[in-house]
Design a protein around this motif. Structure first.
Motif, PDB file in Angstrom:
ATOM      1  N   GLU A  78       0.828  -1.221   0.000  1.00 57.86           N
ATOM      2  CA  GLU A  78       0.000   0.000   0.000  1.00 57.86           C
ATOM      3  C   GLU A  78       0.853   1.258   0.000  1.00 57.86           C
ATOM      4  N   ILE A  79       1.857   1.302   0.872  1.00 56.14           N
ATOM      5  CA  ILE A  79       2.641   2.536   0.947  1.00 56.14           C
ATOM      6  C   ILE A  79       3.482   2.713  -0.314  1.00 56.14           C
ATOM      7  N   ILE A  80       3.874   1.613  -0.919  1.00 56.66           N
ATOM      8  CA  ILE A  80       4.590   1.717  -2.199  1.00 56.66           C
ATOM      9  C   ILE A  80       3.668   2.323  -3.246  1.00 56.66           C
ATOM     10  N   ALA A  81       2.440   1.794  -3.356  1.00 61.83           N
ATOM     11  CA  ALA A  81       1.484   2.330  -4.328  1.00 61.83           C
ATOM     12  C   ALA A  81       1.142   3.784  -4.015  1.00 61.83           C
ATOM     13  N   LYS A  82       0.995   4.097  -2.740  1.00 63.70           N
ATOM     14  CA  LYS A  82       0.652   5.466  -2.354  1.00 63.70           C
ATOM     15  C   LYS A  82       1.801   6.416  -2.691  1.00 63.70           C
ATOM     16  N   ALA A  83       3.047   5.976  -2.508  1.00 63.29           N
ATOM     17  CA  ALA A  83       4.194   6.816  -2.855  1.00 63.29           C
ATOM     18  C   ALA A  83       4.198   7.129  -4.346  1.00 63.29           C
ATOM     19  N   TRP A  84       3.946   6.122  -5.176  1.00 64.33           N
ATOM     20  CA  TRP A  84       3.917   6.337  -6.620  1.00 64.33           C
ATOM     21  C   TRP A  84       2.756   7.250  -7.015  1.00 64.33           C
ATOM     22  N   ARG A  85       1.639   7.117  -6.313  1.00 67.23           N
ATOM     23  CA  ARG A  85       0.476   7.945  -6.633  1.00 67.23           C
ATOM     24  C   ARG A  85       0.686   9.396  -6.209  1.00 67.23           C
ATOM     25  N   GLN A  86       1.227   9.594  -5.003  1.00 65.20           N
ATOM     26  CA  GLN A  86       1.347  10.942  -4.459  1.00 65.20           C
ATOM     27  C   GLN A  86       2.530  11.710  -5.031  1.00 65.20           C
ATOM     28  N   GLN A  87       3.657  11.024  -5.204  1.00 74.03           N
ATOM     29  CA  GLN A  87       4.867  11.704  -5.663  1.00 74.03           C
ATOM     30  C   GLN A  87       5.589  10.871  -6.726  1.00 74.03           C
ATOM     31  N   PRO A  88       5.004  10.759  -7.905  1.00 71.74           N
ATOM     32  CA  PRO A  88       5.633   9.930  -8.944  1.00 71.74           C
ATOM     33  C   PRO A  88       7.045  10.388  -9.307  1.00 71.74           C
ATOM     34  N   ALA A  89       7.288  11.704  -9.244  1.00 69.32           N
ATOM     35  CA  ALA A  89       8.631  12.190  -9.568  1.00 69.32           C
ATOM     36  C   ALA A  89       9.656  11.689  -8.559  1.00 69.32           C
ATOM     37  N   ALA A  90       9.245  11.584  -7.276  1.00 69.20           N
ATOM     38  CA  ALA A  90      10.159  11.116  -6.230  1.00 69.20           C
ATOM     39  C   ALA A  90      10.507   9.641  -6.419  1.00 69.20           C
ATOM     40  N   MET A  91       9.617   8.900  -7.085  1.00 69.55           N
ATOM     41  CA  MET A  91       9.843   7.465  -7.289  1.00 69.55           C
ATOM     42  C   MET A  91      10.438   7.164  -8.658  1.00 69.55           C
ATOM     43  N   ALA A  92      10.747   8.211  -9.417  1.00 67.35           N
ATOM     44  CA  ALA A  92      11.353   7.991 -10.732  1.00 67.35           C
ATOM     45  C   ALA A  92      12.664   7.233 -10.576  1.00 67.35           C
ATOM     46  N   GLY A  93      12.889   6.278 -11.457  1.00 65.74           N
ATOM     47  CA  GLY A  93      14.113   5.489 -11.384  1.00 65.74           C
ATOM     48  C   GLY A  93      14.057   4.361 -10.381  1.00 65.74           C
ATOM     49  N   CYS A  94      12.878   4.133  -9.794  1.00 67.90           N
ATOM     50  CA  CYS A  94      12.696   3.025  -8.846  1.00 67.90           C
ATOM     51  C   CYS A  94      11.828   1.933  -9.479  1.00 67.90           C
ATOM     52  N   PHE A  95      11.978   0.739  -8.978  1.00 68.40           N
ATOM     53  CA  PHE A  95      11.074  -0.356  -9.324  1.00 68.40           C
ATOM     54  C   PHE A  95      10.867  -1.207  -8.088  1.00 68.40           C
ATOM     55  N   VAL A  96       9.839  -2.041  -8.111  1.00 67.31           N
ATOM     56  CA  VAL A  96       9.521  -2.885  -6.965  1.00 67.31           C
ATOM     57  C   VAL A  96      10.003  -4.303  -7.226  1.00 67.31           C
ATOM     58  N   ALA A  97      10.686  -4.876  -6.267  1.00 65.54           N
ATOM     59  CA  ALA A  97      11.029  -6.297  -6.295  1.00 65.54           C
ATOM     60  C   ALA A  97      10.038  -7.011  -5.391  1.00 65.54           C
ATOM     61  N   GLY A  98       9.251  -7.896  -5.961  1.00 66.43           N
ATOM     62  CA  GLY A  98       8.235  -8.575  -5.157  1.00 66.43           C
ATOM     63  C   GLY A  98       7.290  -9.381  -6.013  1.00 66.43           C
ATOM     64  N   ASP A  99       6.037  -9.371  -5.625  1.00 68.70           N
ATOM     65  CA  ASP A  99       5.024 -10.161  -6.314  1.00 68.70           C
ATOM     66  C   ASP A  99       4.013  -9.234  -6.994  1.00 68.70           C
ATOM     67  N   VAL A 100       3.762  -9.467  -8.268  1.00 70.90           N
ATOM     68  CA  VAL A 100       2.895  -8.587  -9.058  1.00 70.90           C
ATOM     69  C   VAL A 100       1.489  -8.523  -8.471  1.00 70.90           C
ATOM     70  N   GLU A 101       0.910  -9.665  -8.133  1.00 73.13           N
ATOM     71  CA  GLU A 101      -0.470  -9.664  -7.637  1.00 73.13           C
ATOM     72  C   GLU A 101      -0.587  -9.006  -6.268  1.00 73.13           C
ATOM     73  N   CYS A 102       0.423  -9.159  -5.436  1.00 75.29           N
ATOM     74  CA  CYS A 102       0.408  -8.474  -4.136  1.00 75.29           C
ATOM     75  C   CYS A 102       0.438  -6.962  -4.328  1.00 75.29           C
ATOM     76  N   LEU A 103       1.232  -6.497  -5.296  1.00 72.36           N
ATOM     77  CA  LEU A 103       1.262  -5.063  -5.570  1.00 72.36           C
ATOM     78  C   LEU A 103      -0.049  -4.593  -6.168  1.00 72.36           C
ATOM     79  N   ARG A 104      -0.689  -5.418  -6.991  1.00 72.37           N
ATOM     80  CA  ARG A 104      -2.001  -5.039  -7.538  1.00 72.37           C
ATOM     81  C   ARG A 104      -3.017  -4.876  -6.414  1.00 72.37           C
ATOM     82  N   ARG A 105      -2.970  -5.780  -5.433  1.00 69.75           N
ATOM     83  CA  ARG A 105      -3.891  -5.653  -4.305  1.00 69.75           C
ATOM     84  C   ARG A 105      -3.617  -4.367  -3.532  1.00 69.75           C
ATOM     85  N   GLY A 106      -2.351  -4.069  -3.295  1.00 72.38           N
ATOM     86  CA  GLY A 106      -2.018  -2.835  -2.589  1.00 72.38           C
ATOM     87  C   GLY A 106      -2.440  -1.602  -3.354  1.00 72.38           C
TER      88      GLY A 106
END
Length: 336
Positions: free
Chosen positions: A17-45
């Motif tokens: 959730e906080i990863i998704a919220k970070a991308w939603r609120q401040q996409p520029a701050a997350m530029a150059g980042c990616f998530v290592a994890g599970d795709v479906e878990c991130l979709r749920r978040g």
């Protein structure tokens, strides 16, 4: 330019959730980042955070993250996709294993030089244990991986936890151990090594040798031996040995006032003797601004200064501020 790996944390907690919220609120701050994890878990978040949810882009390598549009979260699938998502807010071995796999992948990628830094969303220590991992937390896992990569024994890869915000930095002599064990960890070698690691890390960051205050172990820093001799027999000799090496360490100071003095600007960091002694002051100033930094590793690793928050997982209430601060800190450390 190399990307930053953000590990998803325990999928039963607020990490996705906080990863998704970070991308939603401040996409520029997350530029150059990616998530290592599970795709479906991130979709749920992502579904918890926004409606319609942010898009998830599955990538096959860190380099592909640069081609993903803003407000779309690039996720590198670590391991096989989850067939069943772990229930939110519950400790499970499956969630612990998924979280650990993400950290292991990201750490090994950083050690190979494939990513610039690792930013870790929170793990749950009980879930790690249930999954059979022999580590009580991120710091110990990272230390073991770094030592294995370097081909050295664990004691040749000493690391320390630093909690930092805009007002205060604290570095811990011991971390995730019982309080009785933490007292035993206050040895000459451990205190001196903590001072060395702190000096080396902050010199690189600040561009000058830091002013390090050392907290006493006992009330009033022992009051001249009245409340204990650890300061006289152990901590003072370690400080003197550090000073002989040019380290700007002073103390030991009464632990109930030294953090206030550092906050006022007298010191650049405080070395605390055990976990809660050092973390309570930083967290009291605001969990949403605190960042956990692992010092002594041959890679940059930062993390939010909070846990998995199982009690609010899935509610959308989780605050992404500390994660954003951790990403910003990682960028600063990579540049230093």
């Amino acid at each position: 330019m190399k990307c930053f790996a953000v590990t998803m944390g325990d999928p039963a907690g607020i990490g996705p959730e906080i990863i998704a919220k970070a991308w939603r609120q401040q996409p520029a701050a997350m530029a150059g980042c990616f998530v290592a994890g599970d795709v479906e878990c991130l979709r749920r978040g992502a579904a918890v955070v926004a409606h319609p949810p942010l898009a998830i882009a599955r990538i096959a390598s860190p380099a592909e993250a640069a081609d993903v549009p803003p407000r779309c979260i690039p996720v590198l699938q670590v391991g096989e996709p989850a067939r069943t998502l772990p229930p939110l807010g519950q400790v499970s071995a499956a969630a612990g294993r998924m979280a650990a796999d993400a950290v292991l992948w990201a750490t090994r990628a950083a050690l190979r030089g494939e990513v610039a830094a690792v930013v870790t969303a929170p793990l749950h220590k009980e879930a790690l244990s249930a999954a059979g991992l022999p580590y009580p937390g991120h710091t110990e896992l990272l230390q073991a991986e770094a030592a294995a990569h370097a081909g050295v024994p664990l004691d040749r890869m000493p690391v320390r936890m630093m909690l930092a915000n805009d007002e205060l930095r604290t570095v811990l002599v011991s971390i995730h151990v019982a309080l009785r064990a933490a007292l035993d960890a206050v040895t000459f070698d451990q205190v001196l090594e903590t001072l060395r690691i702190t000096d080396e890390a902050l010199t690189a960051t600040l561009g000058t040798r830091p002013r390090i205050a050392v907290a006493g172990l006992n009330p009033h820093a022992g009051e001249g031996g009245l409340f204990g001799r650890e300061e006289i027999d152990t901590i003072v000799p370690a400080i003197q040995a550090a000073q002989a090496r040019g380290i700007r360490a002073t103390g030991p100071f009464a632990p109930d006032t030294v953090f206030m003095r550092a906050r006022r600007g007298e010191f650049d960091a405080v070395v605390a003797m055990y976990h809660d002694q050092g973390l309570i002051p930083v967290k009291y100033l605001g969990v949403e601004k605190g960042v956990n930094v692992t010092l002594g590793l041959p890679l940059v690793r930062t993390s939010p200064d909070h846990g998995t928050a199982f009690d609010i997982a899935g509610s959308g209430k989780a605050d992404a501020s500390s994660l954003l601060e951790a990403v910003a800190m990682a960028r600063k450390l990579v540049r230093s």
